[in-house]
Design a protein around this motif. Sequence first.
Motif, PDB file in Angstrom:
ATOM      1  N   SER A   1      -3.789  -2.380   2.846  1.00  0.00           N
ATOM      2  CA  SER A   1      -3.618  -1.274   1.894  1.00  0.00           C
ATOM      3  C   SER A   1      -4.455  -0.048   2.236  1.00  0.00           C
ATOM      4  N   LEU A   2      -5.076  -0.033   3.415  1.00  0.00           N
ATOM      5  CA  LEU A   2      -5.984   1.058   3.761  1.00  0.00           C
ATOM      6  C   LEU A   2      -5.407   2.030   4.784  1.00  0.00           C
ATOM      7  N   GLY A   3      -4.128   1.923   5.058  1.00  0.00           N
ATOM      8  CA  GLY A   3      -3.530   2.780   6.063  1.00  0.00           C
ATOM      9  C   GLY A   3      -3.499   4.250   5.666  1.00  0.00           C
ATOM     10  N   ASP A   4      -3.633   5.132   6.662  1.00  0.00           N
ATOM     11  CA  ASP A   4      -3.385   6.559   6.411  1.00  0.00           C
ATOM     12  C   ASP A   4      -1.920   6.751   6.036  1.00  0.00           C
ATOM     13  N   ILE A   5      -1.072   5.939   6.686  1.00  0.00           N
ATOM     14  CA  ILE A   5       0.352   5.885   6.354  1.00  0.00           C
ATOM     15  C   ILE A   5       0.703   4.413   6.190  1.00  0.00           C
ATOM     16  N   ILE A   6       1.337   4.081   5.069  1.00  0.00           N
ATOM     17  CA  ILE A   6       1.694   2.687   4.788  1.00  0.00           C
ATOM     18  C   ILE A   6       3.208   2.564   4.714  1.00  0.00           C
ATOM     19  N   LEU A   7       3.759   1.761   5.604  1.00  0.00           N
ATOM     20  CA  LEU A   7       5.197   1.519   5.656  1.00  0.00           C
ATOM     21  C   LEU A   7       5.482   0.075   5.262  1.00  0.00           C
ATOM     22  N   SER A   8       6.750  -0.215   5.053  1.00  0.00           N
ATOM     23  CA  SER A   8       7.157  -1.590   4.761  1.00  0.00           C
ATOM     24  C   SER A   8       8.603  -1.793   5.160  1.00  0.00           C
ATOM     25  N   GLU A   9       8.977  -3.044   5.359  1.00  0.00           N
ATOM     26  CA  GLU A   9      10.380  -3.397   5.544  1.00  0.00           C
ATOM     27  C   GLU A   9      11.016  -3.625   4.174  1.00  0.00           C
ATOM     28  N   PRO A  10      12.342  -3.517   4.076  1.00  0.00           N
ATOM     29  CA  PRO A  10      13.017  -3.695   2.784  1.00  0.00           C
ATOM     30  C   PRO A  10      12.777  -5.082   2.188  1.00  0.00           C
ATOM     31  N   ASN A  11      12.616  -5.106   0.879  1.00  0.00           N
ATOM     32  CA  ASN A  11      12.523  -6.344   0.090  1.00  0.00           C
ATOM     33  C   ASN A  11      11.337  -7.234   0.460  1.00  0.00           C
ATOM     34  N   ALA A  12      10.361  -6.701   1.159  1.00  0.00           N
ATOM     35  CA  ALA A  12       9.170  -7.489   1.480  1.00  0.00           C
ATOM     36  C   ALA A  12       8.390  -7.784   0.203  1.00  0.00           C
ATOM     37  N   THR A  13       7.832  -8.982   0.125  1.00  0.00           N
ATOM     38  CA  THR A  13       6.966  -9.337  -0.991  1.00  0.00           C
ATOM     39  C   THR A  13       5.569  -8.794  -0.725  1.00  0.00           C
ATOM     40  N   ILE A  14       5.087  -7.957  -1.634  1.00  0.00           N
ATOM     41  CA  ILE A  14       3.779  -7.319  -1.473  1.00  0.00           C
ATOM     42  C   ILE A  14       3.020  -7.453  -2.792  1.00  0.00           C
TER      43      ILE A  14
ATOM     44  N   GLU B   1      10.242  -2.235  -2.796  1.00  0.00           N
ATOM     45  CA  GLU B   1      10.872  -1.159  -3.556  1.00  0.00           C
ATOM     46  C   GLU B   1      10.062  -0.829  -4.811  1.00  0.00           C
ATOM     47  N   PHE B   2       9.531  -1.842  -5.461  1.00  0.00           N
ATOM     48  CA  PHE B   2       8.689  -1.642  -6.647  1.00  0.00           C
ATOM     49  C   PHE B   2       7.401  -0.912  -6.259  1.00  0.00           C
ATOM     50  N   GLN B   3       6.816  -1.311  -5.132  1.00  0.00           N
ATOM     51  CA  GLN B   3       5.576  -0.670  -4.669  1.00  0.00           C
ATOM     52  C   GLN B   3       5.811   0.797  -4.296  1.00  0.00           C
ATOM     53  N   LEU B   4       6.952   1.086  -3.678  1.00  0.00           N
ATOM     54  CA  LEU B   4       7.270   2.466  -3.313  1.00  0.00           C
ATOM     55  C   LEU B   4       7.435   3.322  -4.563  1.00  0.00           C
ATOM     56  N   GLU B   5       8.120   2.790  -5.546  1.00  0.00           N
ATOM     57  CA  GLU B   5       8.363   3.530  -6.790  1.00  0.00           C
ATOM     58  C   GLU B   5       7.064   3.867  -7.508  1.00  0.00           C
ATOM     59  N   HIS B   6       6.061   2.992  -7.363  1.00  0.00           N
ATOM     60  CA  HIS B   6       4.788   3.194  -8.056  1.00  0.00           C
ATOM     61  C   HIS B   6       3.697   3.777  -7.152  1.00  0.00           C
ATOM     62  N   GLY B   7       4.090   4.291  -5.988  1.00  0.00           N
ATOM     63  CA  GLY B   7       3.167   5.057  -5.172  1.00  0.00           C
ATOM     64  C   GLY B   7       2.270   4.291  -4.238  1.00  0.00           C
ATOM     65  N   PHE B   8       2.539   2.999  -4.027  1.00  0.00           N
ATOM     66  CA  PHE B   8       1.677   2.212  -3.148  1.00  0.00           C
ATOM     67  C   PHE B   8       2.168   2.197  -1.699  1.00  0.00           C
ATOM     68  N   LEU B   9       3.366   2.684  -1.465  1.00  0.00           N
ATOM     69  CA  LEU B   9       3.923   2.785  -0.119  1.00  0.00           C
ATOM     70  C   LEU B   9       4.343   4.222   0.147  1.00  0.00           C
TER      71      LEU B   9
END
Length: 292
Positions: free
Chosen positions: A217-230, A254-262
């Motif tokens: 969770s410390l990345g300057d840029i944080i990416l993810s693959e679709p539907n990953a459990t985070i 998708e939930f994390q992206l919507e709430h600003g964590f990705l």
Amino acid sequence: MKLFKKKNYIRMNPPEAVSVAEAETPSIPDGLWIKCKNCDKTIYTKEMNEYKICPSCGYHFRLTARERIALIADENSFEEWDKDMQAKNPMNYPDYDKIIEKAQVKTELKDAVVTGFCKIGGYDTVLAVMDSHFMMASMGSVVGEKITRAIERGTEKKLPVIIFTASGGARMQEGIISLMQMAKTSAALNRHEKEGLLYISVMTDPTTGGVSASFASLGDIILSEPNATIGFAGRRVIEGTINEKLPDEFQTAEFQLEHGFLDKIVVRTEMKNTLIQILKLHCQKGVFENGK
């Protein structure tokens, strides 16, 4: 005198009885078909290429570390570091050595992360890839040490660091030592940041526990693959603690992206190109030759 004499013939045992069902059931080689965990459709394995994406629903199957590196690193550019580092048994946990040995045979890895130098689109990069097939990529002393060393070498050589995370959390067999890796990796990233260097975190399925609570969770840029459990704790633990029913999409990428964590969700087929574009904005080509 016998007028009619029977000839002696070779006698053969009757064939074993075969049921009608067995006779009509075709013989299918193992590994020819795979069932999608998302849409439940049966997929002919040759329909999936090296990206391992369901052709029906787009579900991303889990990759091994070696498969991931082959997709991300430029051909023949990856140089592995600390390949033979393996765990001790600091807590004298019963049969831990046997558990480690079994995972090593299964994955052909010494532990749950592969680190090294590579080029991505020609850009020199430090790459670490966690492998969920090795004890669910739990973070013990070796995982923490290899990731810390990779970050420190990136800092020393002024290189960007990319970590593909996938973990069930801290490794319980190593007790408090596994939890110490959270602080150690985070401290290394803090020094990396102070040098003004890039760190990209790519969360894959699943990224949970102490890994999600530290370097993932410390990345300057944080990416993810679709539907990953985070997430950190499990759904049942959280629901029991707050006494509320959580949304179905809770702890998905998708939930994390919507709430600003990705910052972005990237399909696997576009991941390398996305990383190249980010590196192009932040880095120079060819400053770190032959991983030295």
